[in-house]
Design a protein around this motif. Structure first.
Motif, short mmCIF file in Angstrom:
data_model
loop_
_atom_site.label_atom_id
_atom_site.label_comp_id
_atom_site.label_asym_id
_atom_site.label_seq_id
_atom_site.Cartn_x
_atom_site.Cartn_y
_atom_site.Cartn_z
N TYR A 74 37.64 90.87 25.63
CA TYR A 74 36.86 91.98 25.09
C TYR A 74 35.39 91.56 25.01
O TYR A 74 35.09 90.45 24.56
CB TYR A 74 37.31 92.34 23.67
CG TYR A 74 38.61 93.07 23.55
CD1 TYR A 74 38.68 94.43 23.79
CD2 TYR A 74 39.76 92.41 23.16
CE1 TYR A 74 39.88 95.11 23.65
CE2 TYR A 74 40.97 93.07 23.01
CZ TYR A 74 41.02 94.44 23.26
OH TYR A 74 42.21 95.10 23.12
N VAL B 73 38.81 93.20 17.04
CA VAL B 73 39.63 94.01 17.95
C VAL B 73 39.93 95.33 17.25
O VAL B 73 40.57 95.35 16.20
CB VAL B 73 40.94 93.28 18.31
CG1 VAL B 73 41.81 94.15 19.19
CG2 VAL B 73 40.62 91.96 19.00
N GLY C 174 43.39 90.19 22.93
CA GLY C 174 42.12 89.54 23.19
C GLY C 174 42.26 88.04 23.22
O GLY C 174 43.36 87.48 23.28
N SER D 221 38.62 88.77 18.75
CA SER D 221 38.65 88.34 20.15
C SER D 221 37.33 87.65 20.48
O SER D 221 36.29 88.29 20.58
CB SER D 221 38.87 89.53 21.08
OG SER D 221 38.88 89.10 22.43
N ASP E 234 34.44 85.76 22.62
CA ASP E 234 33.97 86.03 23.97
C ASP E 234 33.44 84.79 24.68
O ASP E 234 32.96 84.87 25.81
CB ASP E 234 32.92 87.14 23.98
CG ASP E 234 31.71 86.82 23.12
OD1 ASP E 234 31.65 85.70 22.56
OD2 ASP E 234 30.84 87.69 22.99
#
Length: 335
Positions: A271, A280, A290, A310, A312
């Protein structure tokens, strides 16, 4: 419109016993990466077929089948040579330099992509993070610089795929992880969890090992902080669990991890974050957890095993120096 860059390649002469690797990439017309994967052929087999299918939410599946065969005979190992004459005087012997198995052993101590040989012969390019206290060998990373799917068949996880580097998506391969973590050295694992450029957590695990394929690549480690991350427990823990994908696991909670607790999956759906918000928001409708990792113990909000965060940018990196020297505030990987 998608641009398929798979082209007919010329015939190649293969050496008996040599492994043959190819990397295929599917891109958009402007060069964006849609999908990328690698396959490997061992030429001691006479023929075979390789099938890769990628399923992405909201899109059609991508399926590629590759059939191969070779008519190269094995070397004749029964040939004998008769020697006549005087025996020559042996000269000085030389020993080939040992190939680097990890980032501790590479000559170039500058942080960047280096070639290592975890099994002693097969090369793989990894990101080496060189610090004053020692070296990190990055075995897995997730990021938004390149976007490839980790939703792939179980067999594909045995080999490496993706692109190594900061902010990129990379998987070193379970066979490489097994070879590296069982080479006689004692490795610790560091997991860095980032949201945007902000470091959210750093977890340390000691005596990290990945078992053989025959033992389903079972994960072994000892958590520095019990009850969180790989040591979090709902039914059982991720530590001690075999590797799995959705097709080889009975609960539809995530894809591609050492499922035990169901609370972690650094190979999950990526995500994008928004202004350092990595929550999320649509799990109930998408079931896409995620890229997640437990940072707290006990039950999470809503009764979930996961924290519905989630990340990144994450990485899994191995090191051999004393974990007391780890800088817990170092956020350079999130950069």
């Amino acid at each position: 419109m998608l641009r398929n860059i798979l082209r007919q390649r010329p015939r190649e002469t293969l050496i008996y016993g040599q492994k043959w690797k190819k990397s295929l990439k599917l891109t958009t017309a402007d060069g964006g990466v849609i999908d990328q994967y690698n396959f490997r052929v061992d030429t001691t087999d006479s023929q075979g077929i390789y099938v890769y299918t990628s399923l992405r939410p909201g899109t059609l599946a991508t399926t590629v089948s590759i059939a191969w065969a070779t008519n190269i005979p094995p070397p004749n190992l029964s040939t004998t040579t008769t020697f006549t004459g005087t025996t020559p005087t042996p000269g000085p012997t030389t020993t080939a330099p040992k190939l680097p198995a990890d980032c501790d052993e590479v000559e170039d101590k500058t942080s960047g992509i280096q070639t290592i040989y975890p099994d002693g012969s097969s090369p793989v390019n990894v990101y080496c993070d060189q610090k004053s206290v020692g070296s990190y060998t990055v075995i897995q990373s997730r990021g938004t610089t390149t976007n490839i799917t980790f939703d792939i068949p179980f067999a594909n996880y045995s080999d490496w795929f993706g692109e190594s580097g900061v902010g990129k998506n990379f998987w070193m391969g379970l066979d490489n992880m097994n070879a590296l973590s069982n080479n006689g050295k004692s490795y610790s694992l560091q997991i860095d969890l980032c949201c945007g450029t902000e470091l959210r957590a750093k977890q340390i695990y000691h005596n990290f090992k990945v078992d053989t394929k025959a033992n389903q690549y079972k994960l072994t480690a000892t958590a520095d902080l019990p009850g969180i991350g790989l040591d979090y427990k709902s039914t059982v823990k991720d530590i001690g669990a075999p590797f799995a994908t959705q097709l080889t696991y009975s609960l539809p909670k995530a894809k591609g991890w050492w499922y035990g607790s169901c609370g972690n999956n650094l190979n999950g759906f990526m995500y994008p974050s928004t202004n350092l918000d990595c929550s999320v928001k649509k799990f109930d409708s998408t079931l896409l957890l995620g890229v997640n990792m437990r940072t707290t113990s006990g039950q999470a909000n809503g009764g979930y095993d996961v924290e519905l965060v989630s990340y990144d940018r994450v990485r899994m990196a191995l090191f051999t120096f004393d974990s007391l020297n780890v800088d817990k505030t170092d956020s350079s990987f999130c950069g």
